[in-house]
Write a protein that holds these residues in place. Structure first.
Motif, PDB file in Angstrom:
ATOM      1  N   HIS A  16       0.685  -1.253   0.004  1.00 55.86           N
ATOM      2  CA  HIS A  16      -0.164  -0.076  -0.099  1.00 55.86           C
ATOM      3  C   HIS A  16       1.022   1.241  -0.162  1.00 55.86           C
ATOM      4  CE1 HIS A  16      -3.806  -1.823   1.452  1.00 55.86           C
ATOM      5  NE2 HIS A  16      -3.620  -2.428   0.380  1.00 55.86           N
ATOM      6  N   GLU A  17       2.110   1.309   0.701  1.00 53.17           N
ATOM      7  CA  GLU A  17       2.728   2.474   0.758  1.00 53.17           C
ATOM      8  C   GLU A  17       4.151   2.219   0.531  1.00 53.17           C
ATOM      9  OE1 GLU A  17       2.232   4.498   4.501  1.00 53.17           O
ATOM     10  OE2 GLU A  17      -0.076   4.397   4.417  1.00 53.17           O
ATOM     11  N   SER A  18       4.469   0.584   0.590  1.00 47.89           N
ATOM     12  CA  SER A  18       5.906   0.334   0.358  1.00 47.89           C
ATOM     13  C   SER A  18       6.602   0.921  -0.829  1.00 47.89           C
ATOM     14  CB  SER A  18       6.061  -1.217   0.348  1.00 47.89           C
ATOM     15  OG  SER A  18       5.512  -1.858  -0.873  1.00 47.89           O
ATOM     16  N   HIS A  19       5.849   1.180  -1.984  1.00 49.71           N
ATOM     17  CA  HIS A  19       6.686   2.046  -3.035  1.00 49.71           C
ATOM     18  C   HIS A  19       7.279   3.241  -2.563  1.00 49.71           C
ATOM     19  CE1 HIS A  19       2.649   3.767  -3.018  1.00 49.71           C
ATOM     20  NE2 HIS A  19       3.326   4.907  -3.479  1.00 49.71           N
ATOM     21  N   TYR A  20       6.877   3.790  -1.536  1.00 50.34           N
ATOM     22  CA  TYR A  20       7.706   5.043  -1.065  1.00 50.34           C
ATOM     23  C   TYR A  20       8.750   4.636  -0.762  1.00 50.34           C
ATOM     24  CZ  TYR A  20       3.608   8.462  -1.754  1.00 50.34           C
ATOM     25  OH  TYR A  20       2.829   9.391  -2.122  1.00 50.34           O
ATOM     26  N   PHE A  21       8.880   3.851   0.059  1.00 50.15           N
ATOM     27  CA  PHE A  21      10.237   3.358   0.912  1.00 50.15           C
ATOM     28  C   PHE A  21      11.178   2.789  -0.231  1.00 50.15           C
ATOM     29  CE2 PHE A  21      12.802   0.330   3.216  1.00 50.15           C
ATOM     30  CZ  PHE A  21      13.130   1.118   4.230  1.00 50.15           C
ATOM     31  N   THR A  22      10.632   2.056  -1.119  1.00 51.77           N
ATOM     32  CA  THR A  22      11.507   1.489  -2.184  1.00 51.77           C
ATOM     33  C   THR A  22      12.118   2.840  -3.105  1.00 51.77           C
ATOM     34  OG1 THR A  22      10.382  -0.468  -2.341  1.00 51.77           O
ATOM     35  CG2 THR A  22      11.570  -0.121  -4.445  1.00 51.77           C
ATOM     36  N   ASP A  23      11.328   3.635  -3.514  1.00 51.91           N
ATOM     37  CA  ASP A  23      11.720   4.643  -4.229  1.00 51.91           C
ATOM     38  C   ASP A  23      12.892   5.616  -3.439  1.00 51.91           C
ATOM     39  OD1 ASP A  23      10.256   3.870  -6.229  1.00 51.91           O
ATOM     40  OD2 ASP A  23       8.464   5.380  -5.902  1.00 51.91           O
ATOM     41  N   ILE A  24      12.528   5.791  -2.253  1.00 57.08           N
ATOM     42  CA  ILE A  24      13.460   6.322  -1.259  1.00 57.08           C
ATOM     43  C   ILE A  24      15.024   5.845  -1.257  1.00 57.08           C
ATOM     44  CG2 ILE A  24      13.978   7.298   1.019  1.00 57.08           C
ATOM     45  CD1 ILE A  24      10.991   7.722   1.247  1.00 57.08           C
ATOM     46  N   HIS A  25      14.747   4.640  -1.202  1.00 56.96           N
ATOM     47  CA  HIS A  25      15.904   3.748  -0.952  1.00 56.96           C
ATOM     48  C   HIS A  25      16.743   3.823  -2.483  1.00 56.96           C
ATOM     49  CE1 HIS A  25      17.796  -0.565  -0.018  1.00 56.96           C
ATOM     50  NE2 HIS A  25      18.619   0.304  -0.106  1.00 56.96           N
ATOM     51  N   VAL A  26      16.318   3.690  -3.406  1.00 53.66           N
ATOM     52  CA  VAL A  26      16.714   3.819  -4.731  1.00 53.66           C
ATOM     53  C   VAL A  26      17.609   5.277  -4.918  1.00 53.66           C
ATOM     54  CG1 VAL A  26      16.327   3.764  -7.375  1.00 53.66           C
ATOM     55  CG2 VAL A  26      15.474   2.036  -5.863  1.00 53.66           C
ATOM     56  N   ALA A  27      16.504   6.265  -4.535  1.00 53.48           N
ATOM     57  CA  ALA A  27      17.268   7.569  -4.906  1.00 53.48           C
ATOM     58  C   ALA A  27      18.292   7.954  -4.020  1.00 53.48           C
ATOM     59  CB  ALA A  27      16.085   8.525  -4.212  1.00 53.48           C
ATOM     60  N   LEU A  28      18.392   7.422  -2.616  1.00 51.72           N
ATOM     61  CA  LEU A  28      19.713   7.516  -1.741  1.00 51.72           C
ATOM     62  C   LEU A  28      20.978   6.528  -2.406  1.00 51.72           C
ATOM     63  CD1 LEU A  28      17.945   7.376   1.718  1.00 51.72           C
ATOM     64  CD2 LEU A  28      19.089   9.309   0.778  1.00 51.72           C
ATOM     65  N   ARG A  29      20.406   5.719  -2.849  1.00 55.61           N
ATOM     66  CA  ARG A  29      21.581   4.907  -3.358  1.00 55.61           C
ATOM     67  C   ARG A  29      22.326   5.537  -4.707  1.00 55.61           C
ATOM     68  NH1 ARG A  29      23.926   0.209  -0.983  1.00 55.61           N
ATOM     69  NH2 ARG A  29      22.340  -0.842  -0.054  1.00 55.61           N
ATOM     70  N   LEU A  30      21.205   6.126  -5.467  1.00 56.53           N
ATOM     71  CA  LEU A  30      21.963   6.861  -6.537  1.00 56.53           C
ATOM     72  C   LEU A  30      22.559   8.333  -6.453  1.00 56.53           C
ATOM     73  CD1 LEU A  30      19.123   6.142  -9.161  1.00 56.53           C
ATOM     74  CD2 LEU A  30      21.346   5.125  -8.901  1.00 56.53           C
ATOM     75  N   GLY A  31      22.249   8.747  -5.037  1.00 58.39           N
ATOM     76  CA  GLY A  31      22.795   9.943  -4.387  1.00 58.39           C
ATOM     77  C   GLY A  31      21.630  11.134  -4.669  1.00 58.39           C
ATOM     78  N   GLU A  32      20.468  10.615  -4.904  1.00 58.80           N
ATOM     79  CA  GLU A  32      19.638  11.709  -5.294  1.00 58.80           C
ATOM     80  C   GLU A  32      18.853  12.249  -4.143  1.00 58.80           C
ATOM     81  OE1 GLU A  32      17.042   9.975  -8.360  1.00 58.80           O
ATOM     82  OE2 GLU A  32      18.742  10.083  -9.748  1.00 58.80           O
ATOM     83  N   LEU A  33      19.507  12.735  -3.204  1.00 58.24           N
ATOM     84  CA  LEU A  33      18.903  13.461  -1.847  1.00 58.24           C
ATOM     85  C   LEU A  33      17.731  13.921  -1.957  1.00 58.24           C
ATOM     86  CD1 LEU A  33      19.150  13.173   1.241  1.00 58.24           C
ATOM     87  CD2 LEU A  33      20.905  15.170   0.891  1.00 58.24           C
ATOM     88  N   SER A  34      17.701  15.289  -2.921  1.00 57.20           N
ATOM     89  CA  SER A  34      16.493  15.872  -3.075  1.00 57.20           C
ATOM     90  C   SER A  34      15.383  15.285  -3.464  1.00 57.20           C
ATOM     91  CB  SER A  34      16.808  17.245  -4.136  1.00 57.20           C
ATOM     92  OG  SER A  34      17.131  16.678  -5.327  1.00 57.20           O
ATOM     93  N   ARG A  35      15.489  14.258  -4.514  1.00 57.42           N
ATOM     94  CA  ARG A  35      14.248  13.255  -4.727  1.00 57.42           C
ATOM     95  C   ARG A  35      13.867  12.636  -3.794  1.00 57.42           C
ATOM     96  NH1 ARG A  35      11.211  10.595  -8.009  1.00 57.42           N
ATOM     97  NH2 ARG A  35      10.927   8.600  -8.196  1.00 57.42           N
ATOM     98  N   ALA A  36      14.662  11.980  -2.758  1.00 58.51           N
ATOM     99  CA  ALA A  36      14.366  11.345  -1.717  1.00 58.51           C
ATOM    100  C   ALA A  36      13.789  11.988  -0.569  1.00 58.51           C
ATOM    101  CB  ALA A  36      15.845  10.716  -0.757  1.00 58.51           C
ATOM    102  N   ARG A  37      14.175  13.421  -0.364  1.00 56.00           N
ATOM    103  CA  ARG A  37      13.432  14.230   0.590  1.00 56.00           C
ATOM    104  C   ARG A  37      11.990  14.435   0.051  1.00 56.00           C
ATOM    105  NH1 ARG A  37      18.420  18.610   0.437  1.00 56.00           N
ATOM    106  NH2 ARG A  37      19.457  18.104   2.345  1.00 56.00           N
TER     107      ARG A  37
END
Length: 308
Positions: A93-114
């Motif tokens: 239901h909400e896990s896609h947010y967690f997955t997308d934040i994880h991917v963004a942080l892995r790629l160094g995209e801090l602004s997107r993770a925020r």
């Protein structure tokens, strides 16, 4: 039969996630807003009446439909239970947010993770660094997993048919929609839904914390649960965060940036500061706890069958 329904609902949701915002949250939101406009006079009694009206009407309608289908054809009642559980419970239901934040942080995209974390939590996260974003995402994931999965499973097992799942989902929604509001204009209207959800979630949240403890670092989880949970503003969330943080070996809570200020919060859990690696560990903890719950239900069902 309840275990079969739960497993099927989880499997279907993994293949085809339910657009819960469209089919569950928005209709509930419109209905809650309509009732609020009609009944809210800022007093506690009006909140009690509104909460009772919405909870009883939703669960009563579910019980009536289930009972009619059961009397006509048990297979139809089974299918209805599966459909309702699929709509009210789900890991994704909400896990896609967690997955997308994880991917963004892995790629160094801090602004997107925020940005993603802000959308998920409904809070300002623009000043958060990588460690803080990771920490807040783990916190949100632990609470979300309980509300979307474990709490619904508990009440689904306890009450006949899908009534329990509807009871928990509606009560949880009202706690967030009405109970979380603190503005003066809203008055004491939301206190009833907050107190009601606290009552029905008293045992489920502790069973979830116990599950985290069993499949994680048991000693640290139990110690943090006992010594830290009461320090958190919301006791239920404090139980989840302290036990989850202890089970993972990560420090949660702690001060966070919000609206340009540093908001003080107590430490939950123990061990290392939050790092990206702990996000994968959080996913593992949630799934192991779910498997533990399903195994426990299976053993209880076998014992009951043998006893008869």
């Amino acid at each position: 039969m309840s275990l079969i329904v739960i497993v099927l609902a989880l499997l279907i949701e993994q293949v085809r996630p339910m657009p819960v915002a469209r089919w569950v949250l928005r209709p509930l939101g419109r209905l809650a807003t309509y009732i609020e406009e009609k009944l809210n006079d800022g007093r506690l009694n009006s909140g009690v009446a509104a909460t009772a009206l919405l909870v009883v009407s939703c669960t009563g309608a579910t019980w009536l439909i289930y009972g009619l289908l059961e009397s006509v054809q048990p297979v139809l009642a089974f299918a209805f239970s599966l459909l309702v559980l699929y709509m009210t419970m789900g890991v994704r239901h909400e896990s896609h947010y967690f997955t997308d934040i994880h991917v963004a942080l892995r790629l160094g995209e801090l602004s997107r993770a925020r940005m993603l974390l802000g959308e998920w939590s409904g809070r300002d996260c623009e000043a958060a660094d990588s460690s803080e974003v990771t920490r807040l995402a783990i916190e949100q994931a632990l609470v979300s997993a309980h509300r979307n999965v474990y709490g619904a499973i508990f009440w689904f097992i306890l009450l006949p048919g899908p009534v329990g799942a509807v009871l928990y989902r509606v009560s949880s929604f009202l706690d967030l929609h009405w109970g979380a509001r603190q503005d003066e204009e809203f008055g004491r209207f939301g206190e009833a839904s907050r107190a009601w959800f606290g009552w029905i979630d008293w045992l489920p949240v502790r069973l979830t914390a116990f599950s985290f403890s069993v499949v994680g670092n048991f000693e640290d989880a139990v110690l943090c649960w006992r010594t830290q949970s009461g320090l958190w503003m919301n006791r239920s969330s404090g139980i989840l965060l302290s036990s989850g943080g202890g089970a993972l070996g990560v420090r949660l809570g702690l001060p966070r940036h919000e609206a340009g200020q540093l908001v003080d919060r107590p430490e939950m859990g123990c061990g290392d500061d939050a790092r990206i690696e702990f996000m994968q560990g959080t996913v593992g903890l949630i799934w192991r706890a779910l498997c533990f719950c399903l195994l426990a239900l299976a053993l209880i069902g076998i014992a009951s069958w043998v006893a008869h």
